[in-house]
Write a protein that holds these residues in place. Structure first.
Motif, mmCIF file in Angstrom:
data_model
loop_
_atom_site.group_PDB
_atom_site.id
_atom_site.type_symbol
_atom_site.label_atom_id
_atom_site.label_comp_id
_atom_site.label_asym_id
_atom_site.label_seq_id
_atom_site.Cartn_x
_atom_site.Cartn_y
_atom_site.Cartn_z
ATOM 1 N N GLU A 1 0.835 -1.203 0.000
ATOM 2 C CA GLU A 1 0.000 0.000 0.000
ATOM 3 C C GLU A 1 0.869 1.252 0.000
ATOM 4 O OE1 GLU A 1 -4.024 -1.568 2.320
ATOM 5 O OE2 GLU A 1 -2.259 -0.993 3.484
ATOM 6 N N LYS A 2 1.964 1.225 0.743
ATOM 7 C CA LYS A 2 2.872 2.369 0.766
ATOM 8 C C LYS A 2 3.469 2.609 -0.621
ATOM 9 C CE LYS A 2 4.229 1.821 5.619
ATOM 10 N NZ LYS A 2 5.353 1.504 6.546
ATOM 11 N N GLU A 3 3.880 1.526 -1.295
ATOM 12 C CA GLU A 3 4.468 1.655 -2.631
ATOM 13 C C GLU A 3 3.450 2.176 -3.634
ATOM 14 O OE1 GLU A 3 6.014 -2.134 -3.625
ATOM 15 O OE2 GLU A 3 7.597 -2.095 -2.095
ATOM 16 N N ALA A 4 2.185 1.699 -3.540
ATOM 17 C CA ALA A 4 1.138 2.160 -4.445
ATOM 18 C C ALA A 4 0.860 3.644 -4.228
ATOM 19 C CB ALA A 4 -0.135 1.339 -4.232
ATOM 20 N N HIS A 5 0.876 4.059 -2.970
ATOM 21 C CA HIS A 5 0.641 5.471 -2.667
ATOM 22 C C HIS A 5 1.768 6.335 -3.222
ATOM 23 C CE1 HIS A 5 -0.726 9.016 -0.525
ATOM 24 N NE2 HIS A 5 0.493 9.157 0.007
ATOM 25 N N ALA A 6 3.007 5.895 -3.046
ATOM 26 C CA ALA A 6 4.156 6.650 -3.545
ATOM 27 C C ALA A 6 4.106 6.773 -5.063
ATOM 28 C CB ALA A 6 5.456 5.979 -3.098
ATOM 29 N N ALA A 7 3.699 5.677 -5.744
ATOM 30 C CA ALA A 7 3.595 5.710 -7.204
ATOM 31 C C ALA A 7 2.530 6.694 -7.646
ATOM 32 C CB ALA A 7 3.279 4.308 -7.734
ATOM 33 N N PHE A 8 1.410 6.714 -6.920
ATOM 34 C CA PHE A 8 0.322 7.644 -7.246
ATOM 35 C C PHE A 8 0.776 9.085 -7.090
ATOM 36 C CE2 PHE A 8 -3.159 10.286 -5.582
ATOM 37 C CZ PHE A 8 -3.998 10.296 -6.692
ATOM 38 N N GLY B 1 3.781 10.181 -7.317
ATOM 39 C CA GLY B 1 4.759 10.490 -8.352
ATOM 40 C C GLY B 1 4.128 10.854 -9.678
ATOM 41 N N GLU B 2 2.884 10.401 -9.918
ATOM 42 C CA GLU B 2 2.201 10.703 -11.167
ATOM 43 C C GLU B 2 1.574 12.089 -11.167
ATOM 44 O OE1 GLU B 2 -0.607 7.609 -11.626
ATOM 45 O OE2 GLU B 2 0.886 6.035 -12.012
#
Length: 232
Positions: A211-218, A220-221
């Protein structure tokens, strides 16, 4: 804040016409909570109780013959000691205050100087056009009137009912929970005198690594996050 919710029963409608006080009931409330402290007494009015008044409160002349008079220590002075400098709350307050002050005058004591709140205009402001009797307000708030319907009016019983109504009219439960300034936490606890409770240990994080990685990717977009504009 200390408040006294009180009610009276009388021989009629007007002390100027010779009507007298025959019962006082009062309930203590502190910071929106009923404390369980009460005051109650019957009063010998030194006159007959008209049948019309008896039909309302069912307090007879015979019943009152051996009761103390207002000037005796267990009645007027005891009531003054109970209320102290608290704010007084009554339903149709001018009626009750008129009788209390008339009895004080007859006993050679000064009139009350306490601040007073009347729940009738309070209810009318909150519910314009709706009935503002104590019965109607109890029905509106789902407060049981079974004892009142069985036994009739009584000063202490009506005070207890009015205390429940007053809490509903003023949001007293929320005031007691969050403090007079509407905040919770330590301010409310400090105001009530209760110690502030601290968590024994930190709670474990609930976010997973995915979930942390998905949030960081979001994040970054996002080209220009709103907080970046504020920070800039």
């Amino acid at each position: 804040m200390r408040q006294i919710i009180f009610d009276t029963e009388t021989t009629g409608f007007s002390p100027q016409d010779g009507d007298r006080l025959i019962e006082i009931g009062a309930v203590e409330m502190i910071d929106g909570n009923v404390t369980g402290e009460t005051f109650h007494t019957y009063v010998n009015p030194d006159r007959e109780v008209p049948i019309e008044a008896y039909r309302v409160h069912q307090i007879s002349t015979e019943f009152l013959r051996d009761k103390p008079r207002f000037h005796e220590d267990s009645v007027g002075p005891a009531f003054l000691r109970f209320i102290g400098d608290a704010e007084l709350v009554a339903h149709n307050a001018p009626f009750d205050m008129g009788f209390i002050n008339a009895e004080l005058a007859l006993a050679g004591m000064p009139e009350l100087t306490n601040s007073v709140r009347d729940t009738v205009p309070l209810a009318r402001r909150k519910f314009p056009g709706a009935p503002a009797s104590l019965d109607a307000l109890c029905q509106r708030f789902g407060i049981s009137k079974a004892e009142r319907e069985e036994k009739g009016h009584g000063a202490l019983l009506d005070s207890e009912l009015l205390a429940k109504v007053f809490i509903e009219l003023t949001g007293g439960r929320q005031t007691a929970l969050f403090g007079a300034d509407g905040r919770g936490g330590s301010q409310g606890a400090a105001r009530s005198g209760a110690p502030t409770r601290q968590r024994g240990k930190e709670l474990p994080p609930r976010l997973t690594d995915a979930e942390k990685e998905a949030h960081a990717a979001f994040i970054g977009e996002l080209k220009t996050p709103i907080w970046a504009k504020v920070a800039g």
